[in-house]
Design an enzyme around this catalytic site. Structure first.
Site, PDB file in Angstrom:
ATOM      1  N   ASP A 324      -3.974   8.268  -6.035  1.00 12.56           N
ATOM      2  CA  ASP A 324      -3.134   7.896  -4.909  1.00 12.56           C
ATOM      3  C   ASP A 324      -2.095   9.002  -4.672  1.00 12.56           C
ATOM      4  OD1 ASP A 324      -2.089   6.566  -2.780  1.00 12.56           O
ATOM      5  OD2 ASP A 324      -1.817   4.659  -3.802  1.00 12.56           O
ATOM      6  N   GLU A 524       4.590   0.363   2.361  1.00 13.69           N
ATOM      7  CA  GLU A 524       4.897   0.499   0.934  1.00 13.69           C
ATOM      8  C   GLU A 524       6.383   0.480   0.597  1.00 13.69           C
ATOM      9  OE1 GLU A 524       2.509   3.760  -0.908  1.00 13.69           O
ATOM     10  OE2 GLU A 524       1.897   3.943   1.179  1.00 13.69           O
TER      11      GLU A 524
HETATM   12  C1  BGC Z   1       2.606   9.313   3.536  1.00 13.79           C
HETATM   13  C2  BGC Z   1       1.728   8.173   3.212  1.00 13.79           C
HETATM   14  C3  BGC Z   1       1.889   7.882   1.804  1.00 13.79           C
HETATM   15  C4  BGC Z   1       3.353   7.702   1.423  1.00 13.79           C
HETATM   16  C5  BGC Z   1       3.497   7.495  -0.042  1.00 13.79           C
HETATM   17  C6  BGC Z   1       4.029   9.016   3.163  1.00 13.79           C
HETATM   18  O1  BGC Z   1       4.844  10.073   3.484  1.00 13.79           O
HETATM   19  O2  BGC Z   1       2.512   9.606   4.877  1.00 13.79           O
HETATM   20  O3  BGC Z   1       0.390   8.445   3.481  1.00 13.79           O
HETATM   21  O4  BGC Z   1       1.175   6.733   1.543  1.00 13.79           O
HETATM   22  O5  BGC Z   1       4.110   8.779   1.821  1.00 13.79           O
HETATM   23  O6  BGC Z   1       4.788   7.622  -0.488  1.00 13.79           O
HETATM   24  C1  BGC Z   2      -1.065   4.424  -0.559  1.00 14.03           C
HETATM   25  C2  BGC Z   2      -2.548   4.340  -0.348  1.00 14.03           C
HETATM   26  C3  BGC Z   2      -2.947   5.237   0.780  1.00 14.03           C
HETATM   27  C4  BGC Z   2      -2.471   6.650   0.507  1.00 14.03           C
HETATM   28  C5  BGC Z   2      -2.812   7.620   1.606  1.00 14.03           C
HETATM   29  C6  BGC Z   2      -0.597   5.843  -0.672  1.00 14.03           C
HETATM   30  O1  BGC Z   2       0.783   5.933  -0.724  1.00 14.03           O
HETATM   31  O2  BGC Z   2      -0.715   3.701  -1.726  1.00 14.03           O
HETATM   32  O3  BGC Z   2      -2.926   3.010  -0.101  1.00 14.03           O
HETATM   33  O4  BGC Z   2      -4.335   5.190   0.947  1.00 14.03           O
HETATM   34  O5  BGC Z   2      -1.086   6.647   0.349  1.00 14.03           O
HETATM   35  O6  BGC Z   2      -2.046   7.418   2.719  1.00 14.03           O
END
Ligand code: BGC
Ligand code: BGC
Length: 835
Positions: A324, A524
């Site tokens: 991830d 998230e």
């Molecule tokens: C990204 C996401 C990623 C997230 C994780 C973001 O800046 O665009 O894809 O899941 O950071 O921290």
């Molecule tokens: C997320 C994933 C996601 C990845 C790419 C991560 O932060 O946990 O679910 O697929 O970013 O964007």
């Protein structure tokens, strides 16, 4: 009685083994894995002799550089197609905030062009074998929603409530067609988390709290996305690689904190949180994404037992494991650009989003030095190449030339929208319908109120156009239909009227009011919550409901949320209450259910039933095995039209401790209050605290949670920052009210160099106040309070309209401090800044 010696020996040795295994279990290191506790499956679902031959041939000819390159994935925000000439990476992703030219409104053609450029650059690499094209991945987690003008399906929390795996499969197929139209190979979906604490901000990415349901829907989605394993349709054009994620235990972390620690016993980890994987693997899922969370204190990206012994061994998974987003940096001893431990644990490809260059170099060095055995590298690369071959990457032309690519009519096509609208109808759950107020007469005069009545951004939720999805207006999603627009169309056809009035005011008295409200979009960790009470600090929607009720107007509440929340007062103030989840672009599906036909008969019935228990108090339900405790409405609940069983009056006391989740609390009672997070950083990078302790990448500062609060410790020598942050907030009003950041703290080691307390407002935006004198004056070991007014930070340069960290401590000398609580509050005597 004489005992046969042989049998005695046998018995003794049995006893010894039993004793040894007993002591082994009793004295075992937490996180030790016992593969025999997990469901077993045979290998070979994905094996095809011609594919294995092709892979053998490539492996025999590839250089070490090429092999290591295959194991690294970079994000389009930090890599250009031309970089692939120097760095032979195996994969590219577009992360949540990434888009062609940095523009999330980029046209589908711009996406296709960019993806084609990456493909061409990878195919043009000189090699002693056939070219190995890059795989391009994106989060198409509720339709291809990262790209404009696509069909946005309900998030998984809604799909779970449909209880219709056949429809989930069709949604997977439609999503894949839209993804393929833009030339993309791979989606990071489905999430197969079994969520056991809906305070987790990613609960809406989960189908159900019930492992059995997740086990049904996961393979349905995988089959829809990839095509049915064992048929000609598998990975045929128009399909896309799927990723079962996040392995493992993401839905079961303590307090539902994102990326946190899952403490389940192994048997429960397997039975509950693991439930989606064996059926997804049986359906041929080609990739599995490792999770950010830890299990019993060990981060999943470092868990050899679960990734290698269980997933790749016991469960028979022959595809590849993708990491991830920078998750490797949370492993002790790793940074985001250097982490052999993750590869040794069994990760095959690292999502080194912005650290791909360093990751490539450090992995190469580790492989050359033998710190990663060649056999491990070959296994990882074999898996990646196998998946590429099964995806047809070696036979297909460049993205632009593929059948279906550039066919943008597939994006948001009438067929796909009809499917999404059906999904909306099937996912809505009717929680209350007193006096049979639903279905409404479409010839009536209706008031459509509430903040989200005409707000497609709120309907779509997170992972829409960008990561958090919280900036989308109707203009950003022009192809989507709002709930109000759907209602307006339905009543216009029948001869009724619908007036949009978000604040609920009206001039001509309506026959009924439809009030649309709920949680705003999030993704998230920014969506984590302290409680499941809707909005402790803001009751304006409840006041609106009560006003309309006092006027005797029948009220239908349509509730948008990523999870069940405690809304007893809102339920009591409504005549009918519909849980609509995050329905996506087809707001018309809501009106389909709210109105009867002009003939007086219902047109569709409410068939959605809860896949998550609805909480009876401000705290989430808990589970005794699979039996939820503390539910107002159990899983499976949902009224059908015409049923008008009376609900309520309900207990309007949330039963929360008075200060639980109080607005303005950043840190309290030993934990950082959701949705805030603690971060530590130094010259190298920043890391989020997800475990009991976390050093910054170079060790300039370490934060640890203890019984008195958190302790920040700077050994001295390097500049280190410890901050509490969340999504940017506008604190102008708070500053005008004289609010201050107030810390209750204890000095453990007095500052050896200046200490600054700052409010941070973006990459190069901060207002810092020197607090060295105050901290030096405080005796070591004694509790003290420090308050700095928000106005003071503004005077030092903070832009209060976008504060993302209201509290940051920075120093480069030796220093240690324990902080018991931090809040934003009115404080007399705090530095108030210039007035
Ligand atoms: C990204 C996401 C990623 C997230 C994780 C973001 O800046 O665009 O894809 O899941 O950071 O921290
Ligand atoms: C997320 C994933 C996601 C990845 C790419 C991560 O932060 O946990 O679910 O697929 O970013 O964007």
């Amino acid at each position: 009685m004489a005992t046969h010696p042989a049998s005695l020996t046998a018995r003794l040795s049995f006893l010894m083994t039993a004793l040894t295994s007993l002591t082994a279990v009793a004295g075992e290191v937490p996180g030790t894995v016992h593969p025999e506790l997990w469901p077993a499956a045979a290998h070979g679902r994905l094996s095809r002799p011609e594919v294995e031959r092709l892979v053998d041939g490539l492996l025999a000819r590839m250089s070490l550089e090429e092999k290591v390159g295959q194991m690294v994935q970079g994000d389009i925000d930090s890599i250009r197609p031309a970089d692939l000439a120097t760095y032979p990476l195996g994969s590219i992703l577009a992360g949540g905030n990434a888009a062609p030219n940095g523009d999330i409104h980029s046209s589908p053609q711009a996406w296709l062009d960019l993806i084609d450029d990456f493909y061409e650059a990878s195919a043009a690499r000189p090699a002693k074998h056939r070219p190995i094209p890059v795989l391009f991945g994106i989060d198409a987690v509720h339709g291809h929603a990262h790209v404009v003008d696509t069909t946005i399906f309900p998030h998984n929390v809604g799909l779970g409530a449909m209880h219709d795996p056949a429809l989930i499969e069709k949604i997977g197929r439609a999503t894949a067609e839209e993804v393929a139209a833009t030339g993309i190979d791979w989606t990071f979906a489905p999430t197969v988390a079994v969520v056991r604490d809906v305070r987790w901000g990613r609960s809406y990415e989960s189908y159900s709290e019930d492992p059995a349901e997740v086990a049904l829907y996961a393979p349905a989605m995988v089959t829809g996305l990839q095509g049915a394993i064992g048929t000609q349709d598998f990975m045929a054009p128009g399909h896309t690689l799927a990723s079962a994620k996040h392995f493992l235990g993401d839905g079961g972390t303590v307090d539902g904190r994102d990326q946190g620690n899952n403490l389940s016993p192994e048997s429960e980890l397997a039975r509950v949180h693991g439930a989606g994987y064996p059926p997804a693997i049986a359906a041929g899922v080609l990739t599995v994404m490792a999770s950010y969370n830890a299990w019993q204190g060990v981060k999943m990206h470092a868990n050899h037992g679960l990734i290698t012994d269980v997933l790749k061994g016991r469960m028979g998974f022959d595809g590849f494991v993708i990491g991830d987003w920078n998750a490797q940096e949370e492993i002790p001893g790793c940074t985001k650009g250097d982490c052999p431990a993750a590869i040794l644990a069994g990760l095959d490809m690292v999502m080194a989003a912005d650290s791909w260059k360093e990751m490539y170099e450090t992995l190469l060095a580790a492989a050359r030095a033998g710190r990663i055995p060649m056999a491990r590298i070959d296994d990882a690369v074999r898996r990646i190449l196998r998946v590429k071959a099964l995806a047809g990457l070696f036979e297909r032309p460049s993205p632009k030339a593929r059948p279906g690519a550039g066919d943008f009519a597939a994006l948001g096509s009438p067929e796909h929208r009809a499917l999404a609208r059906q999904a909306v109808r099937e996912s809505l759950v009717l929680l209350k319908n007193d006096k049979g107020v639903l279905p409404l007469d479409p010839r009536a005069h209706l008031l459509v109120a509430g903040d989200f009545a005409d707000d497609v951004g709120a309907q779509a939720g997170g992972w829409t156009l960008d990561w958090q999805g919280n900036h989308n207006s109707n203009a950003d999603l022009p192809a989507a239909t709002s709930i109000f627009a759907g209602i307006r169309d339905a009543v216009a056809r029948a001869g009724g009227t619908a007036v949009l009035s978000p604040d609920g005011s009206y001039t001509s008295r309506p026959d009924a009011a439809i009030v649309v409200f709920g949680e705003g979009p999030y993704a998230e960790f920014q969506g984590d919550r302290e409680t499941v009470e809707l909005s402790p600090g803001d009751r304006h929607e409840l006041a609106l409901l009560r006003r309309l009720r006092a006027a005797g107007i029948p009220i239908v509440s349509v509730f948008l949320s990523g999870r069940p929340l405690w809304v007893n007062p809102e339920l009591d103030a409504s005549d009918a209450f519909v849980a609509a989840w995050l329905p996506g672009s087809e707001g018309g599906g809501v009106a389909d259910l709210l109105f009867k036909g002009v003939d007086g008969k219902p047109r569709y019935d409410f068939t959605g039933r809860l896949a998550f228990s609805w909480p009876a108090t401000g705290m989430p339900v808990t589970y005794d095995g699979d039996r939820p405790q503390g539910a107002l409405f159990p899983r499976g609940y949902g009224l059908a039209d015409g049923t008008s069983g009376t609900v309520g009056p309900l207990d309007e006391n949330s039963h929360l401790a008075a200060d639980r989740g109080a607005p303005g609390t950043l840190f309290q009672s030993g934990h950082v209050t959701a949705p805030w997070s603690i971060y530590v950083s130094d010259a190298k990078a920043e890391v989020r605290l997800t475990m009991p302790s976390q050093p910054s990448p170079e060790g300039a500062v370490t934060v640890a949670l203890g019984k008195d609060g958190f302790t920040g410790e700077w050994p001295g020598g390097h500049d280190g920052v410890l901050r509490i942050g969340g999504r940017p907030a506008d604190l102008h009003a708070a500053a005008a009210e004289g609010m201050a950041v107030t810390l209750r703290y204890r000095i453990d080691a007095p500052p050896a160099a200046p200490v600054r307390l700052a409010a941070l407002c973006g990459k190069r935006c901060a207002g810092a106040v020197d607090v060295t004198a105050a901290l030096k004056a405080a005796p070591v070991g004694a509790w003290r309070t420090l308050s700095v007014g928000l106005g003071c930070f503004a005077a030092k340069g903070a832009d209060l309209s976008q504060v993302e960290a209201p509290m940051a401590l920075e120093t480069s000398g030796r220093f240690a401090i324990t902080v018991a609580d931090i809040r934003l509050a009115r404080e007399e005597g705090a530095c108030q800044g210039p007035s």
